[in-house]
Design a protein around this motif. Structure first.
Motif, PDB file in Angstrom:
ATOM      1  N   GLY A 121      91.257  16.600 -63.468  1.00 18.49           N
ATOM      2  CA  GLY A 121      92.507  15.998 -63.925  1.00 18.49           C
ATOM      3  C   GLY A 121      92.600  14.522 -63.647  1.00 18.49           C
ATOM      4  O   GLY A 121      93.671  13.914 -63.804  1.00 18.49           O
ATOM      5  N   GLU A 122      91.492  13.911 -63.252  1.00 17.22           N
ATOM      6  CA  GLU A 122      91.479  12.480 -62.965  1.00 17.22           C
ATOM      7  C   GLU A 122      91.002  11.706 -64.192  1.00 17.22           C
ATOM      8  O   GLU A 122      90.494  12.278 -65.150  1.00 17.22           O
ATOM      9  N   ARG A 123      91.164  10.384 -64.128  1.00 21.02           N
ATOM     10  CA  ARG A 123      90.617   9.520 -65.162  1.00 21.02           C
ATOM     11  C   ARG A 123      89.302   8.924 -64.656  1.00 21.02           C
ATOM     12  O   ARG A 123      89.108   8.787 -63.455  1.00 21.02           O
ATOM     13  N   TYR A 124      88.427   8.567 -65.606  1.00 19.60           N
ATOM     14  CA  TYR A 124      87.148   7.992 -65.197  1.00 19.60           C
ATOM     15  C   TYR A 124      86.700   6.927 -66.186  1.00 19.60           C
ATOM     16  O   TYR A 124      86.668   7.160 -67.392  1.00 19.60           O
ATOM     17  N   LEU A 125      86.355   5.770 -65.645  1.00 22.20           N
ATOM     18  CA  LEU A 125      85.674   4.716 -66.391  1.00 22.20           C
ATOM     19  C   LEU A 125      84.495   4.283 -65.554  1.00 22.20           C
ATOM     20  O   LEU A 125      84.628   4.138 -64.332  1.00 22.20           O
ATOM     21  N   ASN A 126      83.320   4.066 -66.193  1.00 19.98           N
ATOM     22  CA  ASN A 126      82.246   3.585 -65.346  1.00 19.98           C
ATOM     23  C   ASN A 126      82.604   2.187 -64.840  1.00 19.98           C
ATOM     24  O   ASN A 126      83.346   1.436 -65.477  1.00 19.98           O
ATOM     25  N   PRO A 127      82.156   1.833 -63.635  1.00 26.85           N
ATOM     26  CA  PRO A 127      82.654   0.637 -62.935  1.00 26.85           C
ATOM     27  C   PRO A 127      82.640  -0.648 -63.738  1.00 26.85           C
ATOM     28  O   PRO A 127      83.582  -1.444 -63.657  1.00 26.85           O
ATOM     29  N   SER A 128      81.592  -0.875 -64.523  1.00 22.10           N
ATOM     30  CA  SER A 128      81.534  -2.130 -65.279  1.00 22.10           C
ATOM     31  C   SER A 128      82.653  -2.208 -66.308  1.00 22.10           C
ATOM     32  O   SER A 128      83.289  -3.255 -66.478  1.00 22.10           O
ATOM     33  N   LEU A 129      82.945  -1.093 -66.980  1.00 20.68           N
ATOM     34  CA  LEU A 129      84.035  -1.074 -67.955  1.00 20.68           C
ATOM     35  C   LEU A 129      85.380  -1.194 -67.261  1.00 20.68           C
ATOM     36  O   LEU A 129      86.288  -1.872 -67.744  1.00 20.68           O
ATOM     37  N   ALA A 130      85.535  -0.512 -66.122  1.00 20.96           N
ATOM     38  CA  ALA A 130      86.799  -0.577 -65.384  1.00 20.96           C
ATOM     39  C   ALA A 130      87.099  -2.006 -64.951  1.00 20.96           C
ATOM     40  O   ALA A 130      88.242  -2.470 -65.041  1.00 20.96           O
ATOM     41  N   MET A 131      86.079  -2.719 -64.490  1.00 26.16           N
ATOM     42  CA  MET A 131      86.269  -4.103 -64.064  1.00 26.16           C
ATOM     43  C   MET A 131      86.671  -4.985 -65.243  1.00 26.16           C
ATOM     44  O   MET A 131      87.604  -5.796 -65.139  1.00 26.16           O
ATOM     45  N   ARG A 132      85.991  -4.829 -66.374  1.00 27.95           N
ATOM     46  CA  ARG A 132      86.321  -5.640 -67.552  1.00 27.95           C
ATOM     47  C   ARG A 132      87.732  -5.333 -68.047  1.00 27.95           C
ATOM     48  O   ARG A 132      88.471  -6.244 -68.448  1.00 27.95           O
ATOM     49  N   LEU A 133      88.119  -4.054 -68.024  1.00 33.19           N
ATOM     50  CA  LEU A 133      89.453  -3.683 -68.473  1.00 33.19           C
ATOM     51  C   LEU A 133      90.512  -4.261 -67.546  1.00 33.19           C
ATOM     52  O   LEU A 133      91.552  -4.761 -68.002  1.00 33.19           O
ATOM     53  N   ALA A 134      90.251  -4.219 -66.243  1.00 33.06           N
ATOM     54  CA  ALA A 134      91.204  -4.782 -65.272  1.00 33.06           C
ATOM     55  C   ALA A 134      91.348  -6.286 -65.477  1.00 33.06           C
ATOM     56  O   ALA A 134      92.461  -6.827 -65.423  1.00 33.06           O
ATOM     57  N   MET A 135      90.234  -6.967 -65.732  1.00 35.69           N
ATOM     58  CA  MET A 135      90.290  -8.418 -65.951  1.00 35.69           C
ATOM     59  C   MET A 135      91.072  -8.748 -67.207  1.00 35.69           C
ATOM     60  O   MET A 135      91.837  -9.717 -67.238  1.00 35.69           O
ATOM     61  N   GLU A 136      90.915  -7.942 -68.262  1.00 34.05           N
ATOM     62  CA  GLU A 136      91.664  -8.185 -69.488  1.00 34.05           C
ATOM     63  C   GLU A 136      93.167  -7.977 -69.267  1.00 34.05           C
ATOM     64  O   GLU A 136      93.991  -8.730 -69.773  1.00 34.05           O
ATOM     65  N   MET A 137      93.509  -6.939 -68.477  1.00 37.04           N
ATOM     66  CA  MET A 137      94.920  -6.691 -68.183  1.00 37.04           C
ATOM     67  C   MET A 137      95.527  -7.865 -67.427  1.00 37.04           C
ATOM     68  O   MET A 137      96.671  -8.255 -67.676  1.00 37.04           O
ATOM     69  N   VAL A 138      94.756  -8.436 -66.498  1.00 36.20           N
ATOM     70  CA  VAL A 138      95.242  -9.603 -65.753  1.00 36.20           C
ATOM     71  C   VAL A 138      95.465 -10.775 -66.696  1.00 36.20           C
ATOM     72  O   VAL A 138      96.478 -11.475 -66.627  1.00 36.20           O
ATOM     73  N   ARG A 139      94.505 -10.966 -67.623  1.00 40.10           N
ATOM     74  CA  ARG A 139      94.659 -12.067 -68.595  1.00 40.10           C
ATOM     75  C   ARG A 139      95.878 -11.845 -69.488  1.00 40.10           C
ATOM     76  O   ARG A 139      96.609 -12.781 -69.797  1.00 40.10           O
ATOM     77  N   GLU A 140      96.094 -10.586 -69.907  1.00 41.54           N
ATOM     78  CA  GLU A 140      97.235 -10.299 -70.769  1.00 41.54           C
ATOM     79  C   GLU A 140      98.552 -10.538 -70.035  1.00 41.54           C
ATOM     80  O   GLU A 140      99.509 -11.049 -70.606  1.00 41.54           O
TER      81      GLU A 140
END
Length: 207
Positions: A121-140
């Motif tokens: 029941g958890e979510r999963y992103l491989n670390p490289s994608l998770a980092m890029r997604l987090a950086m995009e959220m910060v930019r947004e």
């Protein structure tokens, strides 16, 4: 035992994934499909806990399949396995109801972890994608605070379907001024088209 369905149009890739999962973890592959249509038909016949979906399929996308499966079987956990690492694919799959996204480049050492995680029941992103997604959220988030009140007001009204003339009348400014605020706001946000504006507006809750 976690029951898994594989949706991937390359038979050899499916065979490799099946062997990888069943050899290393408490996983049983209960079915395989090579297209959207085959997957929908298969999942009407078999019970599964997790479906692993390729994003690119011959008769549609894994994102469309994810959305359809979420409507039909809301308890089924959905995991993307794709060669596409573009964040638009990642966000599209998660927004369609998916629980995880793994790059095919990371399949050997991350796929089993991803299956186990989404099955819990958890979510999963491989670390490289998770980092890029987090950086995009910060930019947004940074972009969101960069708008002036008037720029935000103009973009909000345009996103809601008002014309330049209607916005000008409502705000008691000229159409030229509306266009200036629109161009300035769009540039700050890195938006180019009306579709970009509508997606941004949806995220902000303007619509």
């Amino acid at each position: 035992m976690i029951r898994v369905v594989l949706v991937e149009d390359h038979v050899l890739v499916r065979s490799g994934i099946r062997h990888l999962l069943e050899a290393r973890g408490p996983v049983q592959v209960v079915g395989e499909a090579g297209s959207v249509a085959e997957a929908l038909a298969l999942l009407e016949r078999v019970e599964a806990d997790v479906a692993i979906l390729d994003v690119s399929l011959p008769d549609g996308t894994g994102i469309d399949l994810c959305r359809a499966l979420k409507e039909r079987q809301p308890r089924l956990r959905l995991l993307a396995l794709s060669m596409h690492e573009d964040l638009e694919y990642v966000k599209g799959f998660l927004q369609a109801g998916g629980q995880g996204y793994v790059s095919k480049a990371a399949v050997d050492h991350e796929l089993l972890d991803a299956v186990l995680a989404v099955a819990r029941g958890e979510r999963y992103l491989n670390p490289s994608l998770a980092m890029r997604l987090a950086m995009e959220m910060v930019r947004e988030e940074a972009k969101e605070v960069a708008l002036s009140p008037r720029e935000e007001e103009v973009l909000r009204l345009l996103a809601q379907g008002l014309s330049h003339k209607e916005v000008a009348e409502r705000l008691a400014i000229s159409e030229k001024t509306v266009a200036t605020y629109r161009e300035r706001g769009m540039e700050k946000l890195g938006l180019r088209t009306r579709s970009d504006l509508l997606r941004y507006a949806a995220r902000r809750g303007w619509l």
